[in-house]
Scaffold this active site. Structure first.
Site, PDB file in Angstrom:
ATOM      1  N   LYS A  24      38.808  28.643   8.845  1.00  0.00           N
ATOM      2  CA  LYS A  24      39.875  27.714   9.295  1.00  0.00           C
ATOM      3  C   LYS A  24      40.402  28.061  10.678  1.00  0.00           C
ATOM      4  O   LYS A  24      40.918  27.198  11.388  1.00  0.00           O
ATOM      5  CB  LYS A  24      41.005  27.722   8.258  1.00  0.00           C
ATOM      6  CG  LYS A  24      40.552  27.329   6.840  1.00  0.00           C
ATOM      7  CD  LYS A  24      39.759  26.045   6.830  1.00  0.00           C
ATOM      8  CE  LYS A  24      39.135  25.766   5.482  1.00  0.00           C
ATOM      9  NZ  LYS A  24      38.137  24.669   5.521  1.00  0.00           N
ATOM     10  N   LYS A  50      53.310  26.218  12.541  1.00  0.00           N
ATOM     11  CA  LYS A  50      54.617  25.594  12.332  1.00  0.00           C
ATOM     12  C   LYS A  50      54.561  24.881  10.982  1.00  0.00           C
ATOM     13  O   LYS A  50      53.581  24.157  10.702  1.00  0.00           O
ATOM     14  CB  LYS A  50      54.882  24.576  13.450  1.00  0.00           C
ATOM     15  CG  LYS A  50      56.190  23.801  13.309  1.00  0.00           C
ATOM     16  CD  LYS A  50      57.377  24.669  13.626  1.00  0.00           C
ATOM     17  CE  LYS A  50      58.699  23.917  13.447  1.00  0.00           C
ATOM     18  NZ  LYS A  50      59.825  24.881  13.323  1.00  0.00           N
ATOM     19  N   LYS A  68      44.085  15.937  -5.285  1.00  0.00           N
ATOM     20  CA  LYS A  68      44.385  14.545  -4.945  1.00  0.00           C
ATOM     21  C   LYS A  68      44.406  13.702  -6.208  1.00  0.00           C
ATOM     22  O   LYS A  68      43.592  13.900  -7.105  1.00  0.00           O
ATOM     23  CB  LYS A  68      43.356  14.003  -3.938  1.00  0.00           C
ATOM     24  CG  LYS A  68      43.441  14.729  -2.597  1.00  0.00           C
ATOM     25  CD  LYS A  68      42.259  14.451  -1.695  1.00  0.00           C
ATOM     26  CE  LYS A  68      42.357  15.262  -0.416  1.00  0.00           C
ATOM     27  NZ  LYS A  68      41.104  15.222   0.375  1.00  0.00           N
ATOM     28  N   ARG A  95      31.336  17.636   3.866  1.00  0.00           N
ATOM     29  CA  ARG A  95      30.662  17.166   2.637  1.00  0.00           C
ATOM     30  C   ARG A  95      31.089  15.732   2.375  1.00  0.00           C
ATOM     31  O   ARG A  95      32.063  15.261   2.972  1.00  0.00           O
ATOM     32  CB  ARG A  95      31.086  18.049   1.458  1.00  0.00           C
ATOM     33  CG  ARG A  95      32.555  17.880   1.110  1.00  0.00           C
ATOM     34  CD  ARG A  95      33.027  18.699  -0.076  1.00  0.00           C
ATOM     35  NE  ARG A  95      34.386  18.366  -0.451  1.00  0.00           N
ATOM     36  CZ  ARG A  95      35.483  18.900   0.089  1.00  0.00           C
ATOM     37  NH1 ARG A  95      35.358  19.818   1.032  1.00  0.00           N
ATOM     38  NH2 ARG A  95      36.702  18.516  -0.278  1.00  0.00           N
TER      39      ARG A  95
HETATM   40  C1  MV4 Z   1      50.313  22.554   5.955  1.00  0.00           C
HETATM   41  C2  MV4 Z   1      51.511  22.003   5.417  1.00  0.00           C
HETATM   42  C3  MV4 Z   1      52.642  21.982   6.228  1.00  0.00           C
HETATM   43  N1  MV4 Z   1      52.615  22.505   7.473  1.00  0.00           N
HETATM   44  N2  MV4 Z   1      50.303  23.052   7.198  1.00  0.00           N
HETATM   45  C4  MV4 Z   1      47.741  22.276   1.961  1.00  0.00           C
HETATM   46  C5  MV4 Z   1      46.271  22.286   1.739  1.00  0.00           C
HETATM   47  C6  MV4 Z   1      45.657  22.305   3.062  1.00  0.00           C
HETATM   48  N3  MV4 Z   1      44.932  21.052   3.261  1.00  0.00           N
HETATM   49  C7  MV4 Z   1      46.733  22.416   4.053  1.00  0.00           C
HETATM   50  N4  MV4 Z   1      47.966  22.189   3.336  1.00  0.00           N
HETATM   51  C8  MV4 Z   1      49.145  22.105   3.975  1.00  0.00           C
HETATM   52  N5  MV4 Z   1      49.175  22.592   5.223  1.00  0.00           N
HETATM   53  C9  MV4 Z   1      51.441  23.039   7.940  1.00  0.00           C
HETATM   54  N6  MV4 Z   1      51.423  23.554   9.171  1.00  0.00           N
HETATM   55  C10 MV4 Z   1      51.476  21.478   4.111  1.00  0.00           C
HETATM   56  C11 MV4 Z   1      50.317  21.556   3.392  1.00  0.00           C
HETATM   57  C12 MV4 Z   1      50.365  21.011   2.040  1.00  0.00           C
HETATM   58  C13 MV4 Z   1      49.674  19.839   1.739  1.00  0.00           C
HETATM   59  C14 MV4 Z   1      48.873  19.216   2.697  1.00  0.00           C
HETATM   60  C15 MV4 Z   1      48.230  18.036   2.348  1.00  0.00           C
HETATM   61  C16 MV4 Z   1      48.378  17.483   1.091  1.00  0.00           C
HETATM   62  C17 MV4 Z   1      49.142  18.107   0.159  1.00  0.00           C
HETATM   63  C18 MV4 Z   1      49.801  19.297   0.449  1.00  0.00           C
HETATM   64  C19 MV4 Z   1      50.594  19.930  -0.504  1.00  0.00           C
HETATM   65  C20 MV4 Z   1      51.234  21.096  -0.187  1.00  0.00           C
HETATM   66  C21 MV4 Z   1      51.126  21.635   1.101  1.00  0.00           C
END
Ligand code: MV4
Length: 449
Positions: free
Chosen positions: A116, A201, A237, A291
């Protein structure tokens, strides 16, 4: 074009790939564990090979068994689907070493996007907007504190080898940072064998918007619009839709063009999804999936492009199915992932399906491999099927989804159908007014009441 494709997966995606093979006139090989001997894709494939006992590590993740199945059947290509080995760069390389085609991106790109930190550096270099944060991995102590204070609290500590929410810790204030760093690093070390962490952030209430891309591996790439996947529970999801209720045509065109250009520069091969958080009109890259994704039918329904069929064609050296100007977003689509789970506790509910009636009618699609009398095994994910509905507008789509959900019957096991029947009647959902935490807050409210 390939002569025979081995489908290294199970369930609805295995059936989905099988359908594309049949339409292309390509012979198909199903592989299955002993628990999946009665699975639909095994029944419908031209050939099938049992590759081991139920545990995934002994079957669907068993690379020697998959290679042997290719050898026995004479398959010349392997489609990994999603999950399992679909983002395993080593598997792609091993197949190449055995003169077998991996239907997916180049191994170097799989590996790149699996880290990542490197993924974010690449995105930034290619002009994709990223979340403000550290330029790479951070140690503990003063360096991290200085970066965090420059970013501004709250900050999020993320594992380089993580993704999908694994290995993330929020630090609300400076006092929380040391503990968040050490906890995230320890969890990353034990979960991924790599303790590297980075800072970002923390965005409080963003949406999760992902852009579907298709590249020919030679510098050609197009985007196929976006999917809004904000309705998630514990990083799973639940409900995905396209176009996003939060985007207008200008925002869609801008971020789509930025992503397509980046994929052209990478010479990306095959399908891919670039994931963003979207807040206050700004996009922030978080990761890229190399994917086909569970929710790909949403994009298929609004663009008319068969993503799995194109994946196969492009892997065999074919051209993109359209120029960017030819890609049209028509109408609206919503996908509900119906799981064999209790709709309140989400406890898995495997077992025999006694009554099964999938809904039909214009714009209603079910991607599922279950049938009346099928026994859902306890070893794998709990997906019963995906209900995907299309309408000329979001309003028409919601009306049709409500009708289809009310028509659908899955008796003998518990499913999450009641949850969707409630969501499709919720004002915030009808208004498209939700964010990544909305569903968990809604569920907490339900269990409290
Ligand atoms: C974040 C975030 C808030 N701020 N990054 C969760 C899984 C991964 N795709 C990245 N995720 C997140 N990254 C920052 N800088 C909040 C999440 C996150 C989230 C993102 C997308 C869909 C659902 C989520 C549920 C919890 C946290």
């Amino acid at each position: 074009m390939f002569d025979k494709i081995l489908i290294a997966n199970r369930g609805e995606i295995a059936l989905r790939i099988l359908r594309a093979c049949k339409e292309l006139g390509i012979a198909s090989v199903a592989v299955h564990s002993t628990a999946d001997a009665d699975a639909m894709h095994v029944r419908l494939a031209d050939e099938s090979v049992c590759i081991g006992p139920p545990p995934s590590k002994d079957s669907y993740l068993n690379i020697p068994a998959l290679l042997a199945a290719c050898e026995i059947t004479g398959a010349d290509a392997v489609h990994p689907g999603y999950g399992f080995l679909s983002e395993n760069a080593r598997f792609a390389e091993i197949l190449a070493d055995h003169n077998l085609h991996f239907i997916g991106p180049k191994a170097e790109h799989i590996r790149l996007m699996g880290d990542k930190i490197e993924a974010k550096k690449t995105a930034k270099r290619l002009g994709i907007p990223v979340v403000p944060g550290s330029d790479g991995a951070v140690g503990v102590g003063d360096e991290a504190m200085a970066i965090a204070q420059q970013i501004g609290f709250p900050v999020l500590v993320k594992a380089a080898a993580g993704g999908g929410g694994r290995g993330m810790k929020v630090a609300q204030t400076a006092q929380d940072l040391a503990l968040a760093l050490s906890t995230a690093a320890n969890e990353a070390r034990s979960a991924f064998g790599d303790a590297s962490v980075y800072l970002e952030k923390y965005l409080q209430k963003p949406r999760h918007i992902e852009i579907q891309v298709l590249g020919d591996g030679r510098g050609g790439a197009i985007h196929l619009g976006e999917r809004d996947c904000s309705l998630q529970r514990r990083h799973q999801k639940v409900w995905e839709e396209g176009p996003s209720p939060a985007l207008d045509a200008a925002a869609r065109a801008k971020i789509g063009a930025t992503v397509a250009k980046a994929m052209q520069e990478m010479k990306y091969l095959g399908v891919g999804t670039v994931e963003f958080l979207y807040e206050d009109g700004e996009f922030y890259f978080i990761e890229m999936n190399t994917r086909i994704q569970v929710e790909h039918p949403v994009t298929e329904m609004i663009t008319g492009i068969d993503l799995v069929l194109e994946q196969i064609r492009i892997a065999a050296g074919g051209d993109l199915p359209a120029t960017q100007d030819e890609v049209m977003i028509n109408g609206h689509a919503i996908e509900c992932r119906v799981n064999a789970e209790n709709p309140v506790t989400f406890r898995p509910s495997p077992g025999k399906i006694l009554q099964y009636h999938p809904p039909g009618g214009l714009g209603v699609r079910i991607d599922s491999a279950v049938y009346q009398g099928y026994v859902i095994p306890p070893y794998y994910d709990s997906l019963v099927g995906k209900l995907i509905v299309h309408g000329k507008t979001r309003t028409e789509c919601l009306m049709r989804l409500r009708r289809a959900l009310d028509e659908m019957v899955v008796d003998g096991i518990e499913t999450t159908l009641p949850l969707f029947r409630a969501l499709v009647r919720e004002t915030d959902i009808i208004d498209g007014d939700y964010h990544i935490h909305w569903l968990e807050q809604y569920l907490a409210g339900q269990s409290a009441s």
